[in-house]
Design a protein around this motif. Structure first.
Motif, PDB file in Angstrom:
ATOM      1  N   UNK A   1      28.968  46.673 -48.229  1.00 37.21           N
ATOM      2  CA  UNK A   1      29.422  45.356 -47.788  1.00 37.21           C
ATOM      3  C   UNK A   1      28.263  44.658 -47.084  1.00 37.21           C
ATOM      4  N   UNK A   2      27.884  43.500 -47.611  1.00 29.73           N
ATOM      5  CA  UNK A   2      26.875  42.659 -46.976  1.00 29.73           C
ATOM      6  C   UNK A   2      27.617  41.432 -46.461  1.00 29.73           C
ATOM      7  N   UNK A   3      27.508  41.188 -45.164  1.00 31.50           N
ATOM      8  CA  UNK A   3      28.236  40.065 -44.580  1.00 31.50           C
ATOM      9  C   UNK A   3      27.381  39.404 -43.506  1.00 31.50           C
ATOM     10  N   UNK A   4      27.840  38.252 -43.065  1.00 28.40           N
ATOM     11  CA  UNK A   4      27.147  37.548 -42.008  1.00 28.40           C
ATOM     12  C   UNK A   4      27.666  36.139 -41.859  1.00 28.40           C
ATOM     13  N   UNK A   5      26.938  35.374 -41.069  1.00 33.08           N
ATOM     14  CA  UNK A   5      27.341  33.996 -40.844  1.00 33.08           C
ATOM     15  C   UNK A   5      26.114  33.129 -40.626  1.00 33.08           C
ATOM     16  N   UNK A   6      26.113  32.006 -41.295  1.00 33.01           N
ATOM     17  CA  UNK A   6      25.021  31.037 -41.182  1.00 33.01           C
ATOM     18  C   UNK A   6      25.516  29.901 -40.299  1.00 33.01           C
ATOM     19  N   UNK A   7      25.003  29.846 -39.067  1.00 32.40           N
ATOM     20  CA  UNK A   7      25.504  28.860 -38.107  1.00 32.40           C
ATOM     21  C   UNK A   7      24.392  28.098 -37.416  1.00 32.40           C
ATOM     22  N   UNK A   8      23.180  28.204 -37.883  1.00 28.67           N
ATOM     23  CA  UNK A   8      22.055  27.676 -37.141  1.00 28.67           C
ATOM     24  C   UNK A   8      21.815  26.177 -37.291  1.00 28.67           C
ATOM     25  N   UNK A   9      22.723  25.454 -37.906  1.00 35.07           N
ATOM     26  CA  UNK A   9      22.522  24.020 -38.056  1.00 35.07           C
ATOM     27  C   UNK A   9      23.491  23.284 -37.143  1.00 35.07           C
ATOM     28  N   UNK A  10      22.972  22.405 -36.303  1.00 33.22           N
ATOM     29  CA  UNK A  10      23.785  21.636 -35.355  1.00 33.22           C
ATOM     30  C   UNK A  10      24.096  20.271 -35.961  1.00 33.22           C
ATOM     31  N   UNK A  11      25.327  19.801 -35.719  1.00 38.42           N
ATOM     32  CA  UNK A  11      25.754  18.511 -36.235  1.00 38.42           C
ATOM     33  C   UNK A  11      26.123  17.592 -35.086  1.00 38.42           C
ATOM     34  N   UNK A  12      25.785  16.332 -35.235  1.00 42.74           N
ATOM     35  CA  UNK A  12      26.194  15.313 -34.291  1.00 42.74           C
ATOM     36  C   UNK A  12      27.610  14.885 -34.682  1.00 42.74           C
ATOM     37  N   UNK A  13      28.502  14.755 -33.694  1.00 38.17           N
ATOM     38  CA  UNK A  13      29.890  14.377 -33.990  1.00 38.17           C
ATOM     39  C   UNK A  13      29.989  13.055 -34.732  1.00 38.17           C
ATOM     40  N   UNK A  14      29.054  12.151 -34.490  1.00 34.56           N
ATOM     41  CA  UNK A  14      29.087  10.826 -35.124  1.00 34.56           C
ATOM     42  C   UNK A  14      28.353  10.796 -36.457  1.00 34.56           C
ATOM     43  N   UNK A  15      27.810  11.926 -36.861  1.00 30.39           N
ATOM     44  CA  UNK A  15      27.037  11.987 -38.106  1.00 30.39           C
ATOM     45  C   UNK A  15      27.984  12.059 -39.303  1.00 30.39           C
ATOM     46  N   UNK A  16      27.792  11.163 -40.255  1.00 30.50           N
ATOM     47  CA  UNK A  16      28.588  11.152 -41.479  1.00 30.50           C
ATOM     48  C   UNK A  16      27.658  11.480 -42.644  1.00 30.50           C
ATOM     49  N   UNK A  17      28.051  12.451 -43.429  1.00 30.40           N
ATOM     50  CA  UNK A  17      27.196  12.897 -44.518  1.00 30.40           C
ATOM     51  C   UNK A  17      27.336  12.025 -45.748  1.00 30.40           C
ATOM     52  N   UNK A  18      26.235  11.663 -46.330  1.00 30.82           N
ATOM     53  CA  UNK A  18      26.225  10.991 -47.626  1.00 30.82           C
ATOM     54  C   UNK A  18      26.207  12.046 -48.722  1.00 30.82           C
ATOM     55  N   UNK A  19      25.604  13.178 -48.424  1.00 30.82           N
ATOM     56  CA  UNK A  19      25.553  14.300 -49.350  1.00 30.82           C
ATOM     57  C   UNK A  19      25.423  15.555 -48.501  1.00 30.82           C
ATOM     58  N   UNK A  20      26.168  16.583 -48.852  1.00 30.42           N
ATOM     59  CA  UNK A  20      26.123  17.828 -48.088  1.00 30.42           C
ATOM     60  C   UNK A  20      26.051  18.993 -49.063  1.00 30.42           C
TER      61      UNK A  20
END
Length: 151
Positions: A80-99
């Motif tokens: 079993x290989x597992x983990x979590x990618x969480x190292x990107x911070x988002x601004x609450x007011x940021x709206x994505x045009x593409x994600x």
């Protein structure tokens, strides 16, 4: 609850696909919020699994992770290989045009032979690639023993 997450993830994936096809400016607030707060396992790292006569090799692409964000475990005859990618911070007011950058948890399961000694497994992580080397157990020759039936 897991089935609800699966349905919501599917809905957001469909929305993301239609958004890219029809050029909509961004993904809905609901999908952005759900993905951030429910930590959907919305990505699955690519794997290569190969073998020789004596070893099994597993290579996983895990860009953007540190060694401490990755777990490698042997559970019976499953690696079993597992983990979590969480190292990107988002601004609450940021709206994505593409994600397209995937974040969240992941689990990959690889069947391996029974009777593997976990202490012989070697895992190394470098430049976004996890390499796991698993020595195959010695071949066990099946034996046939007649069991007498007593009266």
């Amino acid at each position: 609850m897991e089935h609800i997450k699966d349905l919501l993830r599917a809905r957001c994936e469909i929305e993301r696909t239609f958004s890219s096809i029809f050029g909509q400016p961004h993904i809905s607030e609901e999908c952005n919020s759900l993905e951030k707060h429910l930590s959907f396992p919305n990505w699955s790292p690519a794997l290569n699994v190969s073998e020789t006569e004596k070893k099994i090799f597993v290579r996983a692409e895990l860009p953007g992770l540190t060694k401490d964000q990755i777990n490698v475990n042997l559970h019976n005859s499953t690696l079993v290989i597992s983990g979590e990618k969480t190292n990107q911070k988002f601004d609450e007011n940021e709206h994505f045009r593409k994600s397209e950058i995937s974040l969240g948890s992941f689990h990959r399961y690889i069947n391996v032979p029974h009777n593997i000694d976990p202490s012989t497994i070697n895992a190394k992580y470098s430049n976004g690639i996890l390499n796991v080397e698993i020595p195959k157990p010695e071949k066990i020759t099946p034996t046939f023993t007649k069991i007498p039936i007593q009266d």
